[in-house]
Design an enzyme around this catalytic site. Structure first.
Site, PDB file in Angstrom:
ATOM      1  N   ASP A   1      -0.733   5.130   2.887  1.00  0.00           N
ATOM      2  CA  ASP A   1      -0.537   6.421   2.219  1.00  0.00           C
ATOM      3  C   ASP A   1      -0.688   6.358   0.706  1.00  0.00           C
ATOM      4  OD1 ASP A   1       1.807   4.878   2.124  1.00  0.00           O
ATOM      5  OD2 ASP A   1       3.130   6.624   2.207  1.00  0.00           O
TER       6      ASP A   1
ATOM      7  N   HIS B   1       0.469   3.676   7.930  1.00  0.00           N
ATOM      8  CA  HIS B   1      -0.575   4.386   7.194  1.00  0.00           C
ATOM      9  C   HIS B   1      -0.640   3.911   5.739  1.00  0.00           C
ATOM     10  CE1 HIS B   1      -1.881   8.274   5.023  1.00  0.00           C
ATOM     11  NE2 HIS B   1      -2.956   7.678   5.490  1.00  0.00           N
TER      12      HIS B   1
ATOM     13  N   HIS C   1       0.779  -1.235   0.000  1.00  0.00           N
ATOM     14  CA  HIS C   1       0.000   0.000   0.000  1.00  0.00           C
ATOM     15  C   HIS C   1       0.815   1.294   0.000  1.00  0.00           C
ATOM     16  CE1 HIS C   1      -0.101  -0.049   4.734  1.00  0.00           C
ATOM     17  NE2 HIS C   1       1.079  -0.371   4.249  1.00  0.00           N
ATOM     18  N   HIS C   2       2.149   1.203   0.031  1.00  0.00           N
ATOM     19  CA  HIS C   2       2.949   2.435   0.073  1.00  0.00           C
ATOM     20  C   HIS C   2       3.377   2.939  -1.300  1.00  0.00           C
ATOM     21  CE1 HIS C   2       3.114   2.373   4.371  1.00  0.00           C
ATOM     22  NE2 HIS C   2       3.800   1.245   4.442  1.00  0.00           N
ATOM     23  N   ALA C   3       3.354   2.088  -2.313  1.00  0.00           N
ATOM     24  CA  ALA C   3       3.817   2.515  -3.630  1.00  0.00           C
ATOM     25  C   ALA C   3       2.974   3.681  -4.132  1.00  0.00           C
ATOM     26  CB  ALA C   3       3.759   1.352  -4.614  1.00  0.00           C
TER      27      ALA C   3
END
Length: 390
Positions: free
Chosen positions: A173, A171, A131-133
């Site tokens: 993000d 998070h 989920h950070h990419a």
């Protein structure tokens, strides 16, 4: 609609390997798959290997120049361009990086397609949840954002309302950024407070762009939050928002790094509480999204003791065959763990904290309590924007 769940799996996803000293050891995926098999859960589901995401699919979220940079680094890791977050300590370049990252993304996109088209009611890709990419860069062990790509594909297929719930310790993000301006997607992230943990975002004041006010929700939990507080926060925010938004599909990310044994974060959540949230997400999908549920993995760096058990519970919940908390771990799997890692495997399927007790928000709150302050900050930031009482 088929009532059968799908498990998205291709053994090649274990090639998502940043090297022997990196915390994201792909053995966590292999051991999860073997534990799922040890419980016979794959006989309760359709095991599907979806094709890798092609360039046109990747471009639903990612910039073309970034995709080309990943491809170049995949061919020659030494040429990795740090301007794109590649070749860094968090995201070292490795041969074949584009291919395996696109394969993981393809599993999540395939899960979304199957659920939307009615080929499956639930679909799980525990290799996903990266989920950070960002649209134009790698970040936080994540090359392509499969969660965002799955949601973008749902929108492309005609979905008008999608809720994304992220309970990873970090998070979500990249997913928030991808849909910051899109009122069709509600992103809800419960995570350790950005003061104490990467990526230092996910403040309650982050609520979406002017065109989508109230579409981003962030519950920033104090370090040290345990089971009762974590479940209180989840149930004090998520169900009411899901009920209001009434999604056509629920997409959830189940990073196991909230666990008290995780080496990279500071929450104190047990497997029992993680399982309870998995069950709650399943129930929310049935109550508000006609059962349509796409469930993803995520972080988790206690790769033997925690991750395989947590995600096996997730698969079991999706398969409609929940594993009782007190269940003994199959001996054959424990032997395989020792053979592969020289570590002793856990003996039971949770941490023995079942049933987990917590207090609902309707019972009132303590303005001096740090956990309640975090919940109240999230509710006050978003609920009025959605016409709800904070």
């Amino acid at each position: 609609m088929s009532g059968r769940a799908q498990l998205m799996w291709d053994e090649a996803v274990t090639g998502y390997d940043f090297g022997p000293d990196h915390p994201m050891d792909p053995v966590r995926l292999a051991l999860t798959r073997r534990l799922v098999d040890a419980f016979g859960l794959d006989r309760e589901m359709e095991v599907v290997s979806a094709k890798a995401a092609g360039d046109s699919t990747l471009r639903l979220v990612h910039r073309e120049d970034y995709i080309e940079a990943v491809k170049a680094a995949s061919v020659d890791p030494r040429s990795a361009d740090g301007a794109y977050g590649l070749g860094t300590m968090d995201d070292p370049a490795f041969a074949g990086m584009h291919e395996v990252s696109a394969l993981i993304a393809g599993q999540s996109v395939g899960a979304a397609e199957a659920v939307w088209r009615g080929e499956a009611l639930h679909a799980v890709n525990f290799a996903g949840g990266l989920h950070h990419a960002m649209p134009g860069g790698a970040s936080g062990f994540c090359i392509y954002n499969d969660a965002s790509l799955a949601i973008a594909r749902l929108l492309e297929l005609g979905a008008e309302r999608v809720v994304y719930v992220d309970v990873d310790v970090h998070h979500g993000d990249g997913v928030q950024a991808a849909f910051w301006e899109d009122p069709r997607v509600l992103t809800v992230s419960l995570h350790e407070h950005p003061r104490t943990l990467f990526p230092q975002t996910g403040w309650p004041e982050e609520t979406g762009a002017a065109s989508a006010e109230g579409s981003a929700v962030n519950v920033a939990l104090p370090a040290g939050t345990g089971d009762a507080g974590w479940l209180r926060a989840f149930h004090s925010v998520v169900p009411e928002l899901v009920a209001d938004f009434r999604p056509q599909v629920l997409v959830t990310q189940h990073g196991a790094d909230t666990h008290f044994e995780d080496p990279l974060a500071h929450l104190a959540v047990s497997l029992d509480a993680q399982r309870a949230v998995q069950v709650a997400c399943h129930e929310l999908a049935h109550e508000y999204a006609e059962g349509r549920w796409v469930a993803l993995g995520g972080g988790g760096y206690a790769v033997v003791d925690v991750v395989p058990r947590s995600w096996t519970h997730l698969v079991a919940v999706a398969a409609g065959r929940e594993i009782a908390p007190e269940t003994v771990v199959p001996e054959g799997w424990r032997q395989e763990v020792f053979a592969r890692t020289r570590q002793l495997a856990p003996a039971r399927m949770t941490d023995g904290r079942w049933p987990v007790e917590w207090k609902g928000w309707e019972s009132g709150y303590d303005p001096a309590d740090r956990l309640d302050q975090a919940v109240l900050a999230a509710r006050r930031a978003v609920f009025p924007l959605r016409g709800l009482l904070a």
